[in-house]
Design a protein around this motif. Structure first.
Motif, PDB file in Angstrom:
ATOM      1  N   ASP A 279       0.844  -1.185   0.000  1.00 18.29           N
ATOM      2  CA  ASP A 279       0.000   0.000   0.000  1.00 18.29           C
ATOM      3  C   ASP A 279       0.883   1.239   0.000  1.00 18.29           C
ATOM      4  O   ASP A 279       1.872   1.310   0.737  1.00 18.29           O
TER       5      ASP A 279
ATOM      6  N   VAL B 269       0.289   4.991   0.947  1.00 17.63           N
ATOM      7  CA  VAL B 269      -0.684   5.846   1.622  1.00 17.63           C
ATOM      8  C   VAL B 269      -0.179   7.283   1.552  1.00 17.63           C
ATOM      9  O   VAL B 269       0.942   7.574   1.992  1.00 17.63           O
TER      10      VAL B 269
ATOM     11  N   GLN C 235      -4.000  13.743   0.336  1.00 15.42           N
ATOM     12  CA  GLN C 235      -3.732  13.142   1.645  1.00 15.42           C
ATOM     13  C   GLN C 235      -4.873  12.221   2.070  1.00 15.42           C
ATOM     14  O   GLN C 235      -6.046  12.555   1.931  1.00 15.42           O
TER      15      GLN C 235
ATOM     16  N   LYS D 234      -5.236   5.845  -0.464  1.00 15.34           N
ATOM     17  CA  LYS D 234      -4.406   4.647  -0.382  1.00 15.34           C
ATOM     18  C   LYS D 234      -4.464   3.929  -1.722  1.00 15.34           C
ATOM     19  O   LYS D 234      -5.541   3.723  -2.275  1.00 15.34           O
ATOM     20  N   TYR D 235      -3.298   3.543  -2.220  1.00 12.37           N
ATOM     21  CA  TYR D 235      -3.183   2.846  -3.490  1.00 12.37           C
ATOM     22  C   TYR D 235      -2.488   1.511  -3.228  1.00 12.37           C
ATOM     23  O   TYR D 235      -1.435   1.467  -2.601  1.00 12.37           O
ATOM     24  N   THR D 236      -3.076   0.423  -3.722  1.00 12.31           N
ATOM     25  CA  THR D 236      -2.539  -0.911  -3.482  1.00 12.31           C
ATOM     26  C   THR D 236      -1.924  -1.468  -4.761  1.00 12.31           C
ATOM     27  O   THR D 236      -2.481  -1.338  -5.840  1.00 12.31           O
TER      28      THR D 236
ATOM     29  N   PHE E 210       4.204   9.567   0.071  1.00 10.97           N
ATOM     30  CA  PHE E 210       3.513   8.291   0.290  1.00 10.97           C
ATOM     31  C   PHE E 210       4.282   7.507   1.347  1.00 10.97           C
ATOM     32  O   PHE E 210       5.514   7.398   1.255  1.00 10.97           O
ATOM     33  N   LYS E 211       3.573   6.933   2.289  1.00 16.69           N
ATOM     34  CA  LYS E 211       4.208   5.995   3.218  1.00 16.69           C
ATOM     35  C   LYS E 211       4.022   4.596   2.635  1.00 16.69           C
ATOM     36  O   LYS E 211       2.930   4.224   2.204  1.00 16.69           O
TER      37      LYS E 211
ATOM     38  N   GLU F 159       3.605   0.723   2.932  1.00 23.30           N
ATOM     39  CA  GLU F 159       3.144  -0.277   3.883  1.00 23.30           C
ATOM     40  C   GLU F 159       3.120  -1.625   3.153  1.00 23.30           C
ATOM     41  O   GLU F 159       2.284  -1.851   2.289  1.00 23.30           O
TER      42      GLU F 159
END
Length: 145
Positions: free
Chosen positions: A6, A8, A15, A18-20, A138-139, A141
């Motif tokens: 992900d 995020v 903000q 979320k993109y997977t 983007f973080k 994950e």
């Protein structure tokens, strides 16, 4: 066990989004265009055509990643990640997810791509890293199911 990554958005105009990216796929990160701009042909639901140099770079990156021992073969390009950030190039970077992890490569963008504040060309990412594309952060994950 399948890998999903992900991205995020923790800072920037989008903000909270979320993109997977699933294992075996890659996605291009780019700027969402003004719908009245005739040079942007696709919407947030579609894939944007890359110019010849960008496509050649992506092809080279896919080939090199697929050739790395046990790395996953890339089956598909997922829907583009288009963000509302004017400092992002139309086709800015590409993010890959495979059995070994996740990586990002800059697509000859105007403002460059950074990871944790450091400019990068092509680098592996770790869960918790912050990917900077323009003014958007983007973080990363990394999860498995």
């Amino acid at each position: 066990m399948a890998r999903f990554v992900d991205l995020v958005v923790v800072e920037g105009p989008d903000q909270g989004m979320k993109y997977t990216i699933e294992e075996g796929a890659y996605r291009v990160v780019g700027r969402a265009g003004d719908p009245t701009d005739s040079t942007v042909h696709l919407t947030k639901e579609g894939d944007r055509l890359l110019d010849a140099d960008q496509q050649a770079l992506v092809d080279q990156l896919v080939t090199s990643r697929s050739a790395r021992g046990a790395r996953t073969r890339f089956r598909t390009r997922g829907a583009d990640i288009l963000i509302d950030d004017e400092s992002v190039s139309r086709s800015h970077a590409v993010v890959f997810a495979d059995r070994e992890g996740v990586s990002v490569a800059d697509l000859m963008s105007t403002n460059g791509t950074k990871v944790n504040g450091t400019p990068v060309g092509d680098v592996d990412l770790q869960s918790g890293d912050v990917l900077h594309v323009g003014q958007t952060k983007f973080k990363v994950e990394d999860t498995r199911t």
